[in-house]
Write a protein that holds these residues in place. Structure first.
Motif, short mmCIF file in Angstrom:
data_model
loop_
_atom_site.label_atom_id
_atom_site.label_comp_id
_atom_site.label_asym_id
_atom_site.label_seq_id
_atom_site.Cartn_x
_atom_site.Cartn_y
_atom_site.Cartn_z
N SER A 150 0.84 -1.21 0.00
CA SER A 150 0.00 0.00 0.00
C SER A 150 0.87 1.25 0.00
O SER A 150 2.08 1.19 0.26
CB SER A 150 -0.90 0.01 1.24
N ASP A 151 0.23 2.39 -0.24
CA ASP A 151 0.96 3.67 -0.24
C ASP A 151 1.37 4.09 1.17
O ASP A 151 2.16 5.03 1.32
CB ASP A 151 0.09 4.76 -0.88
N GLU A 152 0.87 3.40 2.19
CA GLU A 152 1.32 3.70 3.56
C GLU A 152 2.83 3.45 3.70
O GLU A 152 3.48 4.03 4.56
CB GLU A 152 0.58 2.80 4.57
N ALA A 153 3.37 2.59 2.86
CA ALA A 153 4.81 2.25 2.92
C ALA A 153 5.59 3.00 1.85
O ALA A 153 6.62 2.52 1.37
CB ALA A 153 4.99 0.74 2.76
N SER A 154 5.14 4.20 1.50
CA SER A 154 5.68 4.90 0.32
C SER A 154 7.17 5.22 0.39
O SER A 154 7.79 5.44 -0.64
CB SER A 154 4.88 6.18 0.07
N LEU A 155 7.76 5.24 1.59
CA LEU A 155 9.20 5.52 1.68
C LEU A 155 10.01 4.26 2.06
O LEU A 155 11.19 4.33 2.34
CB LEU A 155 9.43 6.64 2.73
N ILE A 156 9.33 3.13 2.04
CA ILE A 156 10.00 1.90 2.49
C ILE A 156 10.37 1.04 1.29
O ILE A 156 9.50 0.58 0.55
CB ILE A 156 9.07 1.11 3.45
N THR A 157 11.67 0.85 1.09
CA THR A 157 12.13 -0.07 0.04
C THR A 157 13.43 -0.73 0.48
O THR A 157 14.23 -0.13 1.21
CB THR A 157 12.27 0.64 -1.32
N GLY A 158 13.59 -2.00 0.08
CA GLY A 158 14.78 -2.76 0.46
C GLY A 158 14.72 -3.25 1.90
O GLY A 158 15.71 -3.75 2.43
N ALA A 159 13.57 -3.14 2.52
CA ALA A 159 13.44 -3.54 3.93
C ALA A 159 13.09 -5.02 4.04
O ALA A 159 12.53 -5.61 3.11
CB ALA A 159 12.37 -2.70 4.62
N GLU A 160 13.40 -5.60 5.20
CA GLU A 160 13.00 -6.98 5.49
C GLU A 160 12.08 -6.94 6.70
O GLU A 160 12.46 -6.45 7.75
CB GLU A 160 14.23 -7.86 5.73
N LEU A 161 10.85 -7.41 6.50
CA LEU A 161 9.85 -7.34 7.58
C LEU A 161 9.63 -8.75 8.13
O LEU A 161 9.05 -9.61 7.46
CB LEU A 161 8.55 -6.74 7.04
N ALA A 162 10.12 -8.98 9.35
CA ALA A 162 9.91 -10.28 10.00
C ALA A 162 8.51 -10.31 10.61
O ALA A 162 8.11 -9.39 11.33
CB ALA A 162 10.96 -10.49 11.09
N VAL A 163 7.78 -11.38 10.28
CA VAL A 163 6.44 -11.59 10.85
C VAL A 163 6.58 -12.90 11.61
O VAL A 163 6.20 -13.96 11.14
CB VAL A 163 5.38 -11.67 9.74
N ASP A 164 7.21 -12.83 12.78
CA ASP A 164 7.82 -14.05 13.30
C ASP A 164 7.64 -14.29 14.79
O ASP A 164 8.35 -15.14 15.36
CB ASP A 164 9.32 -14.07 12.95
N GLY A 165 6.73 -13.58 15.42
CA GLY A 165 6.50 -13.83 16.85
C GLY A 165 7.74 -13.67 17.70
O GLY A 165 7.84 -14.24 18.80
N GLY A 166 8.73 -12.93 17.19
CA GLY A 166 9.96 -12.68 17.95
C GLY A 166 11.09 -13.64 17.65
O GLY A 166 12.17 -13.54 18.22
#
Ligand SMILES: NC(=O)c1ccc[n+]([C@@H]2O[C@H](COP(=O)([O-])OP(=O)(O)OC[C@H]3O[C@@H](n4cnc5c(N)ncnc54)[C@H](O)[C@@H]3O)[C@@H](O)[C@H]2O)c1
Length: 255
Positions: free
Chosen positions: A230-246
């Motif tokens: 979505s456009d909410e992440a308009s400045l985010i690129t090359g990032a790694e988003l862990a969805v991992d419960g820690g």
């Protein structure tokens, strides 16, 4: 609040089951027009029919992520039928648990083709269409096993580690064209991939390594992809988003 993918058309690979299907349902609710494909043509047709019956704009086809011709056909379908392409979820993937000595050349080649080459072909064929739309967003599916070792799944881990850096280099290459590329790194998620690939007792042992001490749900990963697309992440690129419960934050103290 307006729908978070309103006005966007999105391709999802491997959409018939698991995290791909959860993204399709969520993105449709958030206003996206969808081009769904899977190697399981029957499964993806069933999901598309369900979404169309609910009033959503969805096209679908049978396609294999290792075929460049299939990707070209899927991108054309999205552009022709949905009025352009704005986002891609490079979601399709397979899991194999074999360690170093059990990894055959055939297993290596199969998993690398689907999990790694498939991601590159998706970007290669989607990027010209994203450019024509004036920019866009891509999410590539890696794993916690693209961030840290596990002692198993040698070929799988290799592909997921590769996806992490393929993502970053593409992010740098296409940032000037407003095409963002990020990776998502799920922990163990309750999908056919885990249920068919990991025995129940082994899964219970693995979940002890997750600080939150539970399996994840496909919808929890779909929400992370939604944000990045979505456009909410308009400045985010090359990032790694862990969805991992820690999981990648550190190991919990054993009982
Ligand atoms: N489930 C987990 O625990 C977990 C954890 C970390 C990362 N992931 C990653 O998330 C992504 C989705 O996984 P999932 O759990 O939903 O898997 P899943 O097995 O439930 O679904 C994967 C989908 O991809 C499709 N597919 C497989 N090979 C294909 C091909 N060659 N071409 C087109 N479609 C193909 C399958 O038919 C299926 O519908 C994968 O990249 C996976 O590696 C999953």
């Amino acid at each position: 609040m307006s729908a978070r993918l309103s006005g966007k058309s999105v391709i999802i690979s491997g959409a018939a089951h698991g995290i791909g299907a959860a993204q399709a349902r969520l993105f449709a609710r958030e206003g996206a027009r969808l081009a769904l494909f899977d190697i399981d043509g029957e499964g993806v047709a069933k999901l598309a029919a369900e979404l169309v019956a609910d009033g959503h704009r969805v096209v679908h086809t049978t396609a294999d992520v290792v075929s460049e011709d299939d990707w070209i056909r899927v991108v054309a379908l999205a552009e022709d039928e949905l009025g352009g392409l704005h986002a891609l979820s490079n979601n399709a993937g397979i899991f194999r648990p074999e360690g170093v000595e059990e990894t055959t050349v055939e297993l290596f080649n199969t998993i690398t083709a689907i999990n790694q080459l498939g991601v590159i072909l998706g970007m290669k064929t989607a990027i010209p269409a994203l450019r024509r739309a004036g920019g866009g967003s891509i999410v590539n599916f890696s794993s916690i096993y693209g961030l840290t070792g596990s002692g198993l799944a040698t070929a799988y881990q290799g592909t997921k580690g590769a996806v992490r850096l393929i993502t970053k280099t593409a992010a740098v290459q296409y940032a000037p064209e407003a095409i963002r590329v990020n990776s998502v790194h799920p922990t163990m998620i309750d999908t056919p991939l885990i249920r068919n690939g990991v025995p129940e007792n082994e899964l219970r042992r693995l979940l002890k390594l997750v600080p939150m001490q539970r399996i994840g749900q496909a919808d929890e990963v779909a929400h992370a992809a939604l944000f990045l697309l979505s456009d909410e992440a308009s400045l985010i690129t090359g990032a790694e988003l862990a969805v991992d419960g820690g999981y990648t934050a550190g190991a919990p103290i054993p009982d």
